[in-house]
Design a protein around this motif. Structure first.
Motif, PDB file in Angstrom:
ATOM      1  N   ASP A   1     -11.168  12.922   9.519  1.00 31.91           N
ATOM      2  CA  ASP A   1     -12.513  13.201   9.020  1.00 31.91           C
ATOM      3  C   ASP A   1     -12.682  12.390   7.739  1.00 31.91           C
ATOM      4  N   ASN A   2     -13.367  11.264   7.845  1.00 32.12           N
ATOM      5  CA  ASN A   2     -13.490  10.385   6.678  1.00 32.12           C
ATOM      6  C   ASN A   2     -14.354  10.998   5.587  1.00 32.12           C
ATOM      7  N   THR A   3     -15.263  11.878   5.951  1.00 32.26           N
ATOM      8  CA  THR A   3     -16.112  12.509   4.921  1.00 32.26           C
ATOM      9  C   THR A   3     -15.293  13.433   4.031  1.00 32.26           C
ATOM     10  N   LYS A   4     -14.207  13.942   4.575  1.00 27.02           N
ATOM     11  CA  LYS A   4     -13.337  14.835   3.812  1.00 27.02           C
ATOM     12  C   LYS A   4     -12.052  14.141   3.378  1.00 27.02           C
ATOM     13  N   HIS A   5     -11.923  12.860   3.717  1.00 30.31           N
ATOM     14  CA  HIS A   5     -10.717  12.095   3.366  1.00 30.31           C
ATOM     15  C   HIS A   5      -9.459  12.821   3.849  1.00 30.31           C
ATOM     16  N   THR A   6      -9.524  13.311   5.044  1.00 28.81           N
ATOM     17  CA  THR A   6      -8.450  14.149   5.562  1.00 28.81           C
ATOM     18  C   THR A   6      -8.117  13.765   6.994  1.00 28.81           C
TER      19      THR A   6
END
Length: 128
Positions: A73-78
Motif C-alpha cells: 500500500d504505497n499510500t501508507k508506505h507499508t
C-alpha cells in the motif's frame, strides 16, 4: 533516516493466519523492491518471497506458495505479508528488506545480499 519497521508477529496454532506489516520511514517505498526473509532457530536466513518495485512481478518459494501473499500500500508506505495455513516449520524471525531499483522492474530477488535496508524482525511461532 531510512527505516523499516515490522509488526504483526505472534503465536498461532497450525492452520492459523497472521498478517505481518512492514512500514517504511524516510523513503518512498514504491521505488523499492521488497523481500521477506525468515530465520528459523538454528538455521540460516532464507528468502521466502519478493515483490518488484512496480508490483508487476512477485516470486514465492515452493515452501510458501499458495499460503503466503505479499502486497503493498504505497499510500501508507507499508508492505504486508499475509500468511495462511501456517505450519510449525514457518516458525522463525521474519524480516522485510528493501532495495532501490532506479526504474520499473519486472523481476525481484530473494538474495539477501541485494538488499540495502532491513527491518528489525518480528517473531512468528506456530505450534499446537
Amino acid at each position: 533516516q531510512l527505516q523499516l519497521v515490522e509488526s504483526g508477529g505472534g503465536s498461532v496454532q497450525p492452520g492459523g493466519s497472521l498478517r505481518l506489516s512492514c512500514a517504511a520511514a524516510g523513503f518512498t517505498l514504491e521505488d523499492y523492491g521488497i523481500g521477506w526473509f525468515r530465520q528459523a532457530p538454528g538455521k540460516e536466513r532464507e528468502g521466502v518471497l519478493c515483490l518488484s518495485n512496480g508490483d508487476s512481478y512477485s516470486y514465492y518459494t515452493e515452501s510458501v506458495k499458495g499460503r503466503f501473499t505479499i502486497s503493498r500500500d504505497n499510500t501508507k508506505h507499508t508492505v504486508y505479508l499475509q500468511m495462511n495455513s501456517l505450519k510449525p516449520e514457518d516458525t522463525g524471525a521474519y524480516y522485510c528488506a528493501a532495495h532501490y531499483v532506479p526504474q520499473r522492474a519486472d523481476y525481484c530477488t530473494v538474495n539477501g545480499a541485494d538488499y540495502e535496508y532491513w527491518g528489525q524482525g518480528t517473531q512468528v511461532s506456530v505450534s499446537s
